[in-house]
Structure formats: structure tokens, C-alpha cells
Design an enzyme around this catalytic site. Structure first.
Site, mmCIF file in Angstrom:
data_model
loop_
_atom_site.group_PDB
_atom_site.id
_atom_site.type_symbol
_atom_site.label_atom_id
_atom_site.label_comp_id
_atom_site.label_asym_id
_atom_site.label_seq_id
_atom_site.Cartn_x
_atom_site.Cartn_y
_atom_site.Cartn_z
ATOM 1 N N CYS A 382 0.837 -1.207 0.000
ATOM 2 C CA CYS A 382 0.000 0.000 0.000
ATOM 3 C C CYS A 382 0.876 1.263 0.000
ATOM 4 C CB CYS A 382 -1.009 -0.045 1.132
ATOM 5 S SG CYS A 382 -2.501 0.881 0.731
ATOM 6 N N GLU A 406 -0.918 13.164 -1.352
ATOM 7 C CA GLU A 406 -1.208 13.019 0.084
ATOM 8 C C GLU A 406 -0.142 13.768 0.893
ATOM 9 O OE1 GLU A 406 -1.109 8.962 1.556
ATOM 10 O OE2 GLU A 406 -1.844 9.558 3.539
ATOM 11 N N HIS A 508 -3.675 -5.098 0.374
ATOM 12 C CA HIS A 508 -3.086 -5.621 1.613
ATOM 13 C C HIS A 508 -3.082 -7.150 1.603
ATOM 14 C CE1 HIS A 508 -2.806 -1.858 3.968
ATOM 15 N NE2 HIS A 508 -3.722 -1.471 3.106
ATOM 16 N N GLU A 510 -1.429 -9.160 3.299
ATOM 17 C CA GLU A 510 -1.272 -9.737 4.648
ATOM 18 C C GLU A 510 -2.615 -10.097 5.289
ATOM 19 O OE1 GLU A 510 -1.022 -6.572 3.848
ATOM 20 O OE2 GLU A 510 -1.515 -5.210 5.486
#
Ligand code: GLN
Length: 549
Positions: A382, A406, A508, A510
Site C-alpha cells: 500500500c 497526500e 493488503h 497480509e
């Protein structure tokens, strides 16, 4: 109709209710029952999505896009089945529903009260997953500690359900702590007695008491707890500290937790526990043949729970590779051009973690550069993937002020930009791009080797994305978008084909790694780290001569 098990906690928090709930679920599942677990949290946030990781650790995301408590991650890792929005409920969500109903006029002029309106809504949600025939058993973990003001309505709901249901359809497992006083060399049962008393004063009596302890509980002590807490001696279960959370189901099996539960719920004819896969995983975990050191670069490294799913994914992938994965936490704020070689020189692989906001991002970019230039296996998740894109733009494409909007709104090269669908959103809760989305993988790429599939689905939690305006520039310079969303063209995976292992993913991975199904990128990353470690041993590098602690 499903049967219900409630897991409460006493004495202190952090006793591992989630692991006990997941272990019990695993044992029941291994005997052929269909089980799911849900968590009820007493805080007022509608979900944990708006919480800083320092508060309750990582925010776990389900396929259907719910931002949930990290215990749901444990449930999935143990049970190997997905959870959903319905598996995590907070006080905030309960009140939100009741207040919305009140505004709609649904209570027909009645005074809306904690009892019965809030407790009815809690009960409705507690029973929800039991409505379809998908599950035989629903385990509900109550967050918080018995005696807390905020958990009272949940305990009251359990009391009412127990009263409403036949005895064999509902039971309560209470987890407590038996502290060991080193000076007296004694285990103490008093806090457990008090916490059971507290639970009983709220109208709920436990059927089983699971005792978290550092030292073994003697039969005598178990009898004492049983007598004073009014349960059968076989219903006092020792939960001794384990080297790995994955050993807990086997410890609970030894203690007979599953059998006592099956007896109470009057479930007969269950199979012997089928735990071969689980045991073989544990064997591999306990007796690794090699070792690698992976650097985890993040800004929340002081708190292990902030990266829970990543750390557990390493455990799964390590066992798969019969390799011990030592994770070295590196604070991204401490990395700079001067010290990067010294800080990362002993690593066999580098994982740049997800995250939000400006803090520590320059350190992450410097770390990516080091991995790219030194052929160090790299895995960005990410924000970690976004940092790899920025690093490549700055140092390969030569766009010195490339950035994510961002971090810097006015950058000349917004290589990472806010997603179109996000541009008008101001509210924070549940508004990111969340949950499972498909990703199409290009054949002949590292991603394809890893997944061995051209269509995958992974979970997301982000607002920014790779800016497709620059896609051909990146491709020409050697960074390949190897996975894209088939509908929107949004870049999901980037890699550098010239590098031995360099991959960044916008999603993600994970969140989908389980004991029985380790996530493939993690598995291949550890494999690449093993190759790197083997090669490194023969290359003379003075930085590598000292042992990593
Ligand atoms: N802050 C980034 C975004 O919102 C990355 C988020 C993350 O790492 N989960 O896109």
C-alpha cells in the site's frame, strides 16, 4: 439453529481472549463442526477504521469492506474462512442503529432506553450469524473486562439470551488471570474468584473458566477455583503461556476444552480432531532449517499490534519455507542517506509497511532506493508500494520533486494521486476504497510466477493510487505495472523486472494469509530472501560481518 458460546474476560485486558476464542473454534472445526467467531467491542467508535493504530493496533479489513478489530484477523488465520461486516459490532454501531430508528419514528412514541432497546439490538446482532444454516456454532467474544461500565449492556444481553435459550444451546467461557507471585512462589486465585463474582453479580455464571497463567496449575488449585467459582473441576482449564499463539489450540485440546464445550452443548457424534495440517505447520515452525532477517520499515513499530497481520504472514510464510523469519523493526523516521547502508546492510529482505500521512515517508523512500540499488528483495504494501513509485520517479526518471498528493498537494509530478471517486469525500469513517477487488495479472511477470493465476482478488484500504498519466514513462524506464483492476485500469501491482525481487502492491495481501493457506507473495519474498542470504554469505561486505541481534 446454531448454538452460541460467549467468551468474556476478567481481571485484566490483554489476556488473549481472541486467541482462546480462535483456538476453541479451531478445535470444534477440526471435529467437523461449522464455526464462526464474532467480536463485540464496547467502545463508541462505529468501527475501528477511524482509530490510530496506537489505540487498538492494526485495523483489519474483511472482503466485504468492513474495517474491523484485529482479532478478526486471528479468527481468519485460525479458521481459514473469511469473516464479514457482521462479525464485528461496537457500542457505537448499536447506538447508531437505535438512534436512527428513533429518528424514523420506529419506537412509536416510547422512551428509548438501554434496556430493552439497546440490549435488544445487541441480542439481534448476536444472533444474526446464527440465522442461516451456514454455522453450527457461533462464538462471540466480548471485548473489554467484566466490571467495566461500558461492557454492562453486552453482559446483560448475554444474561437475557441465556435465559431465553434452552440450556444446551448457549454457554459462557470466562477467561481470567492467575497471577504468580514470585516472592511468595505462589499462584493466586483471588482475582479470578472476584471476577467470577463480578460476572455473577451481573447475572451471568460461567460454565467454563479458562485460567491464563505463567506456571502450571496443580489439580488442587483447579479444584479450589472450581469450588469457589462454582463450576465442575474439569471446567477449569489451564491456559499456560505458549511460545507461539498457534500452539494454543493443542494446549486447549490437551486440557479438554473442546470436550467440555461439546458436552455442555449436548453435541454428540463428533469426529476425532483432524489437526494434521496444523501439527505439520507447527513442526516446521519449531524446527526451521535456515534463517533470514527481514527489515520492517514503518512508523508505528513501537507497537507490535500495529503490523499484526504482516508479522503473522511472515510466520506462515517462514514455516512454509522451513525458515525462521527474524523481523527487524526499523523506524522510518530514523533512516537517511547517511545511515541507510548501516541500518539495512544486514537485511535479507525489506518490507515497507502501509501507513498514512507525511511522518517518516522520506525514510521509506530512502530505504526503497537502497533495496533497488543493492538487489535486496523488496516488498512494498500500500503506502510501501506508493513509496517505491515515488522513489523510481525521483531517482530513475529524474523527476526530483515527484510525490504523492497526500504528502505534497502542489508537486509537479503527482505520480500518486487521490482516486477520482475520493475527490468529493470529506467524511472519514468507512469512506476509503475498502475490501476485495479483482486484479488482472500479466503473464510472464513476477506477480504471475507468485500467484500462478491471471485473476486474483485481494483486500484494499486506501484513498490514493498510481497516476495512470505516467504509466508509459514508468514502463519505458523499467517499472512494470503487472497487475491492474480489470474494470478501472487502476494499477494494483508494480515490479522491476531487472531486479531479482522487487514488488509493490496497492492492496493488503497480509489480510488473507492463514496457517493453512499462507499468502503467496510472502512465501516467495521469503524464498527470495533465502537466496539473497545464501549469496550474501559469499560476498565480502564488512557491514555484514556482525551478527544481527
Ligand atoms: N495513505 C495511503 C492511501 O490512502 C496508503 C494507505 C495504506 O497504506 N493503507 O492511499
Amino acid at each position: 439453529m446454531a448454538k452460541f458460546i460467549f467468551v468474556t474476560g476478567g481481571v485484566t485486558s490483554s489476556l488473549g481472549k481472541g486467541i482462546i476464542a480462535a483456538s476453541l473454534a479451531k478445535l470444534l472445526q477440526s471435529r467437523g463442526l461449522k464455526v464462526t467467531i464474532q467480536k463485540f467491542d464496547p467502545y463508541i467508535n462505529v468501527d475501528p477504521g477511524t482509530l490510530n493504530p496506537y489505540e487498538h493496533g492494526e485495523c483489519f479489513v474483511t472482503d466485504d469492506g468492513a474495517e474491523t478489530d484485529l482479532d478478526l484477523g486471528h479468527y481468519e488465520r485460525f479458521l481459514n474462512i473469511p469473516t464479514s461486516q457482521a462479525n464485528n459490532v461496537t457500542t457505537g454501531r448499536i447506538y447508531q442503529t437505535v438512534i436512527n430508528k428513533e429518528r424514523e419514528g420506529a419506537y412509536l412514541g416510547k422512551t428509548v432506553q438501554v434496556i430493552p432497546h439497546i440490549t435488544d439490538e445487541i441480542k439481534r446482532r448476536m444472533l444474526l450469524l446464527g440465522k442461516d444454516a451456514k454455522y453450527d456454532i457461533i462464538i462471540t467474544e466480548l471485548g473489554g473486562t467484566v466490571g467495566d461500565i461500558e461492557s454492562l449492556p453486552f453482559v446483560e444481553a448475554v444474561r437475557q439470551l441465556q435465559w431465553e435459550m434452552p440450556d444446551e444451546d448457549c454457554m459462557v467461557v470466562h477467561l481470567t488471570l492467575i497471577p504468580y507471585l514470585r516472592a511468595a512462589k505462589e499462584l493466586k486465585t483471588k482475582p479470578t474468584q472476584h471476577s467470577v463474582k463480578m460476572l455473577s453479580s451481573e447475572g451471568v455464571h460461567p460454565d467454563v473458566i479458562v485460567c491464563r497463567t505463567e506456571e502450571p496449575l496443580s489439580n488442587e488449585l483447579k479444584k479450589k477455583i472450581a469450588l469457589f467459582c462454582n463450576v465442575k473441576p474439569e471446567a477449569v482449564i489451564e491456559a499456560i503461556d505458549a511460545a507461539s499463539i498457534y500452539e494454543v489450540p493443542l494446549k486447549m485440546l490437551q486440557e479438554g476444552l473442546d470436550v467440555i464445550v461439546l458436552k455442555k452443548l449436548q453435541i454428540n457424534g463428533y469426529a476425532a480432531p483432524a489437526l494434521d495440517k496444523w501439527r505439520s505447520f507447527l513442526d516446521k515452525l519449531k524446527y526451521p532449517k535456515t534463517k533470514v532477517t527481514i527489515g520492517l520499515i514503518g512508523k508505528y513499530i513501537e507497537l507490535q499490534d500495529a503490523y499484526k497481520s504482516i508479522l503473522e504472514s511472515f510466520v506462515h510464510a517462514g514455516a512454509m519455507n522451513e525458515c525462521k523469519v527474524q523481523v527487524l523493526d526499523v523506524h522510518s523516521e530514523t533512516i537517511n542517506e547517511e545511515n541507510v547502508a548501516e541500518k539495512l546492510g544486514k537485511l535479507d529482505g525489506l518490507l515497507v509497511a502501509p501507513g498514512f500521512g507525511n511522518r517518516g515517508v522520506e525514510g521509506k523512500i530512502t530505504a526503497v532506493k537502497y533495496a533497488r540499488l543493492n538487489n535486496l528483495p523488496f516488498f512494498g504494501i500500500c503506502l510501501g508500494m506508493q513509496m517505491a513509485v515515488i522513489e523510481f520517479a525521483r531517482n530513475v526518471l529524474g523527476w526530483k520533486d515527484a510525490n504523492s498528493t497526500e504528502m505534497e498537494k502542489g508537486t509537479n509530478y503527482p505520480v500518486i494521486d487521490l482516486m477520482e471517486a475520493q475527490k468529493d469525500i470529506t467524511a472519514k469513517g468507512g469512506t476509503m476504497r475498502l475490501g476485495a477487488y479483482p486484479c488482472e495479472i500479466k503473464k510472464g511477470t513476477l506477480a504471475y510466477t507468485i500467484y500462478n493465476n491471471t485473476l486474483i482478488s485481494e483486500r484494499h484500504r486506501h484513498r490514493w493510487e498510481f497516476n495512470n498519466k505516467y504509466i508509459t514513462d514508468f514502463e519505458k524506464a523499467g517499472m512494470l505495472p503487472s497487475g491492474k483492476n480489470p474494470g478501472t485500469g487502476l494499477v494494483e501491482i508494480i515490479e522491476i523486472p531487472e531486479h531479482p525481487f522487487f514488488i509493490g502492491v496497492q492492496y493488503h495481501p497480509e489480510l488473507k494469509s492463514t496457517v493453512e493457506s499462507p499468502q503467496p507473495i510472502f512465501v516467495h519474498f521469503i524464498k527470495a530472501a533465502k537466496v539473497f542470504a545464501d549469496k550474501r554469505d559469499v560476498i565480502k561486505n564488512p557491514l555484514l560481518e556482525t551478527e544481527v541481534i
